[in-house]
Design a protein around this motif. Structure first.
Motif, PDB file in Angstrom:
ATOM      1  N   TYR A   1     -48.074 -73.760  17.870  1.00 38.29           N
ATOM      2  CA  TYR A   1     -46.629 -73.552  17.967  1.00 38.29           C
ATOM      3  C   TYR A   1     -46.090 -74.272  19.199  1.00 38.29           C
ATOM      4  CZ  TYR A   1     -42.160 -70.989  18.029  1.00 38.29           C
ATOM      5  OH  TYR A   1     -40.820 -70.640  18.027  1.00 38.29           O
TER       6      TYR A   1
ATOM      7  N   MET B   1     -50.379 -72.630  27.862  1.00 42.16           N
ATOM      8  CA  MET B   1     -51.525 -71.786  27.533  1.00 42.16           C
ATOM      9  C   MET B   1     -52.130 -71.172  28.803  1.00 42.16           C
ATOM     10  SD  MET B   1     -51.629 -71.825  24.234  1.00 42.16           S
ATOM     11  CE  MET B   1     -49.855 -71.994  24.259  1.00 42.16           C
TER      12      MET B   1
ATOM     13  N   GLN C   1     -50.580 -67.976  29.972  1.00 42.09           N
ATOM     14  CA  GLN C   1     -50.915 -66.774  29.203  1.00 42.09           C
ATOM     15  C   GLN C   1     -52.119 -66.031  29.761  1.00 42.09           C
ATOM     16  OE1 GLN C   1     -51.257 -67.887  25.077  1.00 42.09           O
ATOM     17  NE2 GLN C   1     -49.149 -68.599  24.984  1.00 42.09           N
TER      18      GLN C   1
ATOM     19  N   GLN D   1     -46.798 -67.624  22.537  1.00 45.73           N
ATOM     20  CA  GLN D   1     -46.999 -68.770  21.658  1.00 45.73           C
ATOM     21  C   GLN D   1     -48.473 -69.107  21.431  1.00 45.73           C
ATOM     22  OE1 GLN D   1     -44.800 -72.105  23.216  1.00 45.73           O
ATOM     23  NE2 GLN D   1     -42.825 -71.075  22.985  1.00 45.73           N
ATOM     24  N   THR D   2     -48.755 -69.566  20.222  1.00 41.92           N
ATOM     25  CA  THR D   2     -50.066 -70.148  19.944  1.00 41.92           C
ATOM     26  C   THR D   2     -50.034 -71.597  20.418  1.00 41.92           C
ATOM     27  OG1 THR D   2     -49.447 -70.970  17.757  1.00 41.92           O
ATOM     28  CG2 THR D   2     -50.409 -68.735  17.866  1.00 41.92           C
ATOM     29  N   GLU D   3     -51.193 -72.184  20.534  1.00 48.06           N
ATOM     30  CA  GLU D   3     -51.268 -73.580  20.957  1.00 48.06           C
ATOM     31  C   GLU D   3     -50.562 -74.493  19.952  1.00 48.06           C
ATOM     32  OE1 GLU D   3     -54.802 -76.640  22.212  1.00 48.06           O
ATOM     33  OE2 GLU D   3     -55.083 -74.509  22.631  1.00 48.06           O
TER      34      GLU D   3
ATOM     35  N   HIS E   1     -50.586 -64.025  15.442  1.00 49.34           N
ATOM     36  CA  HIS E   1     -50.901 -63.941  16.864  1.00 49.34           C
ATOM     37  C   HIS E   1     -50.035 -62.885  17.557  1.00 49.34           C
ATOM     38  CE1 HIS E   1     -52.186 -65.280  20.802  1.00 49.34           C
ATOM     39  NE2 HIS E   1     -50.927 -65.517  21.154  1.00 49.34           N
TER      40      HIS E   1
ATOM     41  N   GLN F   1     -49.736 -68.528  11.543  1.00 50.48           N
ATOM     42  CA  GLN F   1     -50.659 -68.244  12.651  1.00 50.48           C
ATOM     43  C   GLN F   1     -49.913 -67.650  13.848  1.00 50.48           C
ATOM     44  OE1 GLN F   1     -54.003 -68.241  12.676  1.00 50.48           O
ATOM     45  NE2 GLN F   1     -53.731 -68.651  10.489  1.00 50.48           N
ATOM     46  N   GLN F   2     -48.705 -68.127  14.093  1.00 52.97           N
ATOM     47  CA  GLN F   2     -47.918 -67.607  15.209  1.00 52.97           C
ATOM     48  C   GLN F   2     -47.574 -66.140  14.991  1.00 52.97           C
ATOM     49  OE1 GLN F   2     -46.758 -69.060  18.346  1.00 52.97           O
ATOM     50  NE2 GLN F   2     -46.645 -66.839  18.465  1.00 52.97           N
TER      51      GLN F   2
END
Length: 174
Positions: A91, A116, A119, A87-89, A155, A151-152
């Motif tokens: 998301y 985060m 990760q 996951q992105t921040e 990523h 963006q997700q």
């Protein structure tokens, strides 16, 4: 009392007791209750178990999160949402806010930061092989809106360039 003796009285193995002593596993509260009874320690071990189980991640995932840094391989099937390690921040924030609509901003940010932080294992020298199977529905669920999803997905494609990350998509069958 040896680990094997305590394990026998607490209805588990001595090696399981050894994992608690070596801080490789966190005891469940019910097992701690049994060990308190066997050892006559009041509620000391129960209190310690509750403290040990206090985690920045959701309770249902705390045990897995504690074991992630030790993993050589992480395999996961995700039928609905992007898994936390991918996951992105943005998301993670959108997902956390949706799941906790009445939570304070501080609480949401604490959960996002914890996700985060997890990760970081992908960047370590001993990074596990991460094999994620995502159902096609994961790619279509508009978590956070179009920009967050764009963006997700970008990523995920960047993560797939890493030698130890495999992402496969299971398509709708129809």
């Amino acid at each position: 009392m040896t680990q094997a003796q305590l394990g026998m009285r607490a209805f588990c193995s001595g090696s399981y007791i050894g994992q608690f002593e070596a801080v490789l596993r966190r005891p469940q509260v019910d097992l701690s209750r049994t060990m308190d009874e066997v050892l006559g320690s009041g509620k000391h071990l129960q209190r310690l178990a509750k403290l040990a189980r206090a985690s920045k991640v959701a309770e249902y995932f705390a045990e897995a999160a504690a074991l992630e840094p030790l993993a050589k391989v992480i395999c996961e099937y995700a039928p609905v949402l992007v898994p936390g390690l991918l996951q992105t921040e943005a998301y993670a924030r959108a997902l956390t806010r949706t799941a906790n609509p009445f939570a304070s901003e501080e609480y949401v940010e604490e959960l996002v930061r914890a996700r985060m932080d997890r990760q970081k294992i992908l960047d370590s020298d001993t990074a596990p092989v991460v094999w994620e199977i995502l159902h096609e529905a994961v790619l279509l669920a508009p978590i956070g809106g179009p920009d967050v999803m764009r963006q997700q997905l970008l990523h995920i494609t960047e993560l797939m360039k890493r030698p130890k990350v495999v992402v496969q998509i299971m398509p709708f069958i129809g």
